[in-house]
Design an enzyme around this catalytic site. Structure first.
Site, PDB file in Angstrom:
ATOM      1  N   LYS A  47       0.842  -1.206   0.000  1.00  0.00           N
ATOM      2  CA  LYS A  47       0.000   0.000   0.000  1.00  0.00           C
ATOM      3  C   LYS A  47       0.880   1.260   0.000  1.00  0.00           C
ATOM      4  O   LYS A  47       2.082   1.190   0.306  1.00  0.00           O
ATOM      5  CB  LYS A  47      -0.921  -0.026   1.221  1.00  0.00           C
ATOM      6  CG  LYS A  47      -0.183   0.016   2.543  1.00  0.00           C
ATOM      7  CD  LYS A  47      -1.092  -0.366   3.711  1.00  0.00           C
ATOM      8  CE  LYS A  47      -0.330  -0.284   5.014  1.00  0.00           C
ATOM      9  NZ  LYS A  47      -1.059  -0.897   6.134  1.00  0.00           N
ATOM     10  N   ARG A 145     -10.720  -0.460  13.821  1.00  0.00           N
ATOM     11  CA  ARG A 145     -10.704   0.231  12.523  1.00  0.00           C
ATOM     12  C   ARG A 145     -11.645  -0.425  11.515  1.00  0.00           C
ATOM     13  O   ARG A 145     -12.079   0.221  10.569  1.00  0.00           O
ATOM     14  CB  ARG A 145      -9.255   0.226  12.005  1.00  0.00           C
ATOM     15  CG  ARG A 145      -8.994   1.127  10.837  1.00  0.00           C
ATOM     16  CD  ARG A 145      -7.510   1.261  10.545  1.00  0.00           C
ATOM     17  NE  ARG A 145      -6.913   0.037  10.026  1.00  0.00           N
ATOM     18  CZ  ARG A 145      -5.666  -0.049   9.576  1.00  0.00           C
ATOM     19  NH1 ARG A 145      -4.877   1.032   9.582  1.00  0.00           N
ATOM     20  NH2 ARG A 145      -5.173  -1.193   9.134  1.00  0.00           N
ATOM     21  N   TYR A 270      16.010  29.749   8.062  1.00  0.00           N
ATOM     22  CA  TYR A 270      14.860  30.542   8.525  1.00  0.00           C
ATOM     23  C   TYR A 270      14.826  30.618  10.048  1.00  0.00           C
ATOM     24  O   TYR A 270      15.107  29.635  10.734  1.00  0.00           O
ATOM     25  CB  TYR A 270      13.554  29.918   8.034  1.00  0.00           C
ATOM     26  CG  TYR A 270      13.358  30.032   6.546  1.00  0.00           C
ATOM     27  CD1 TYR A 270      13.266  31.280   5.925  1.00  0.00           C
ATOM     28  CD2 TYR A 270      13.265  28.892   5.755  1.00  0.00           C
ATOM     29  CE1 TYR A 270      13.073  31.383   4.552  1.00  0.00           C
ATOM     30  CE2 TYR A 270      13.065  28.980   4.378  1.00  0.00           C
ATOM     31  CZ  TYR A 270      12.979  30.233   3.788  1.00  0.00           C
ATOM     32  OH  TYR A 270      12.792  30.325   2.442  1.00  0.00           O
ATOM     33  N   MET A 319      12.366  24.189   2.171  1.00  0.00           N
ATOM     34  CA  MET A 319      11.584  23.376   1.231  1.00  0.00           C
ATOM     35  C   MET A 319      12.463  22.552   0.296  1.00  0.00           C
ATOM     36  O   MET A 319      12.188  21.387   0.028  1.00  0.00           O
ATOM     37  CB  MET A 319      10.638  24.267   0.416  1.00  0.00           C
ATOM     38  CG  MET A 319       9.642  23.457  -0.411  1.00  0.00           C
ATOM     39  SD  MET A 319       8.612  24.465  -1.477  1.00  0.00           S
ATOM     40  CE  MET A 319       7.605  25.355  -0.299  1.00  0.00           C
TER      41      MET A 319
HETATM   42  C1  LIG Z   1      -0.257  -1.785   6.806  1.00  0.00           C
HETATM   43  C2  LIG Z   1      -0.789  -3.080   7.251  1.00  0.00           C
HETATM   44  C3  LIG Z   1       0.068  -4.170   7.462  1.00  0.00           C
HETATM   45  C4  LIG Z   1       1.580  -4.057   7.407  1.00  0.00           C
HETATM   46  O1  LIG Z   1       2.044  -3.497   8.602  1.00  0.00           O
HETATM   47  P1  LIG Z   1       3.619  -3.328   8.926  1.00  0.00           P
HETATM   48  O2  LIG Z   1       3.641  -2.869  10.330  1.00  0.00           O
HETATM   49  O3  LIG Z   1       4.150  -2.292   7.981  1.00  0.00           O
HETATM   50  O4  LIG Z   1       4.237  -4.651   8.733  1.00  0.00           O
HETATM   51  C5  LIG Z   1      -0.503  -5.392   7.766  1.00  0.00           C
HETATM   52  N1  LIG Z   1      -1.844  -5.528   7.880  1.00  0.00           N
HETATM   53  C6  LIG Z   1      -2.692  -4.499   7.695  1.00  0.00           C
HETATM   54  C7  LIG Z   1      -4.155  -4.721   7.837  1.00  0.00           C
HETATM   55  C8  LIG Z   1      -2.197  -3.241   7.391  1.00  0.00           C
HETATM   56  O5  LIG Z   1      -3.047  -2.225   7.226  1.00  0.00           O
END
Ligand SMILES: *Cc1c(COP(=O)(O)O)cnc(C)c1O
Length: 375
Positions: A47, A145, A270, A319
């Site tokens: 992802k 979640r 800055y 930046m």
């Molecule tokens: C992002 C995610 C993972 C991977 O998590 P890591 O800590 O990066 O290994 C696994 N399962 C779900 C449901 C996630 O959203």
């Protein structure tokens, strides 16, 4: 060793100011480590552009590695993997919207379900498409979640069994604090096991998955036969004590664009929060928060790596540029490479100084940074 590959066609003397060298051999090595640690099969979590490493490139490079799924956040990422010509099964880690489900059914992507209504909708769409589709149940054992709540588990299989166009081939859950709270996590793993038993037993589901990187590295897999590593593939251990087992994948680099000596009493950057106390050799480096290098490290004594040694950043990150004290660095020149993050300057160190986590640093690296692949 430099793997610079960004020479511009028309003006080859103008390299990019900031780039990320991505070692695919190291990624494969970490994958094998994850496979060994899991004792089962893997869903590679890609992802958010493979955690900033490049979704298409990582998917293409890993497609031949006998993995069960690529895990993505949404339909857009799934499309990009398919457009890159990769046919590995795709698992959607988060909830899907109703309007996305027809495509999910048509393209055989695997969704995880959080409600009976969702299951019914998928069943109707699958019936309309004349097929039986594979889905997983998400169960909420503590993440809060998504997924079915523990209280909804009794009788759940009964109400799903009449949905003939669904094959429930997996049950997944997620660990919220495997890197922070071992007691909670162990209890959660037991809860998950209990849910599998309640749903009809492990043999009823082809895939049982709970463990992210921290879960995989630090805990017993129990009833699970599929792990979902993300961060560890990209070379970073979320748990102390495992970092040496992983290979560095990304090196974020820039170059010295200007070298000057500032007199004592001269402000740098800055807000003039840093003022020289002695004549100081200052390198200006062509990277900043516009590239995703975190501005929050300003004033936190963050280092960069130049010519084999650590050099401190002076004043605030701007930046597009930062200033670095190279007084002690010996013989450096304009155009020299600077490692911002990599084997010598761990991303975890920069994340900590920025008050955040490695996941956010990786995914915050912006499109301006050219990704170069080797290995
Ligand atoms: C992002 C995610 C993972 C991977 O998590 P890591 O800590 O990066 O290994 C696994 N399962 C779900 C449901 C996630 O959203």
């Amino acid at each position: 060793m430099s793997h610079f590959c960004g020479v511009n066609d028309s003006y080859p003397v103008s390299p990019p100011r900031a780039w990320a060298e991505i070692d695919l051999a190291a990624l494969r090595k970490n994958l094998e480590h994850a496979r060994h640690a899991s004792g089962g099969e893997l869903m590679l979590v890609v992802k958010a552009g493979a955690y900033g490493h490049g979704l298409e490139e990582v998917a293409k490079a890993m497609a031949s590695q006998q993995i069960a799924f690529f895990g993505v956040a949404n339909v857009g990422e799934a499309r990009r993997i398919r457009s890159a010509g990769v046919e590995t099964p795709i698992y959607l880690l988060g909830p899907t919207w109703a309007g996305e489900r027809e495509e999910i059914v048509a393209r055989d992507w695997t969704a995880c379900l959080s409600s009976v209504e969702e299951a019914e909708h998928f069943d109707r769409l699958a019936a309309a498409a004349g097929k039986r589709i594979k889905v997983h149940l998400a169960v909420d054992t503590g993440m809060g979640r998504g997924g079915f709540l523990v209280g909804q588990i009794p009788g759940l299989m009964g109400s799903l069994e009449r949905l003939e166009h669904l094959e429930i081939e997996g049950v997944g859950s997620h660990l919220p604090s495997a890197d922070e709270d071992p007691d909670f996590t162990r209890t959660q793993i037991e809860t998950y096991h209990g849910i599998i038993v309640e749903l009809g037993g492990a043999e009823r589901f082809k895939w049982r998955h709970l463990l992210n990187s921290a879960g995989l590295l630090g805990y017993e897999r129990g009833v699970c036969n599929l792990a979902r590593p993300g961060l560890m593939l990209y070379g970073v251990s979320p748990l102390p004590g495992y970092q040496q087992q992983l290979a560095n994948v990304m090196t974020l680099k820039s170059r010295i664009t200007l070298l000057r000596t500032l007199p004592a009493g001269h402000g740098v950057s800055y807000g003039r929060q840093f003022v020289t106390t002695r004549p100081t050799r200052v390198a200006t480096v062509g990277i900043g928060y516009g590239d995703g290098y975190p501005r929050h490290v300003s004033g936190q004594a963050a280092d960069v790596w130049i010519a084999g040694r650590r050099c401190p950043i002076l004043g605030r990150v701007t930046m597009d540029q930062i200033m670095v004290d190279v007084t002690a660095a010996g013989d450096v020149a304009e155009g020299d490479e600077v490692e911002m993050i990599g084997a010598n300057i761990p991303v975890a160190e920069i994340a900590e100084k920025a008050g955040t986590i490695p996941w956010e640093i990786f995914t915050g690296i912006t499109p301006r940074v050219l990704r170069c692949y080797f290995g």
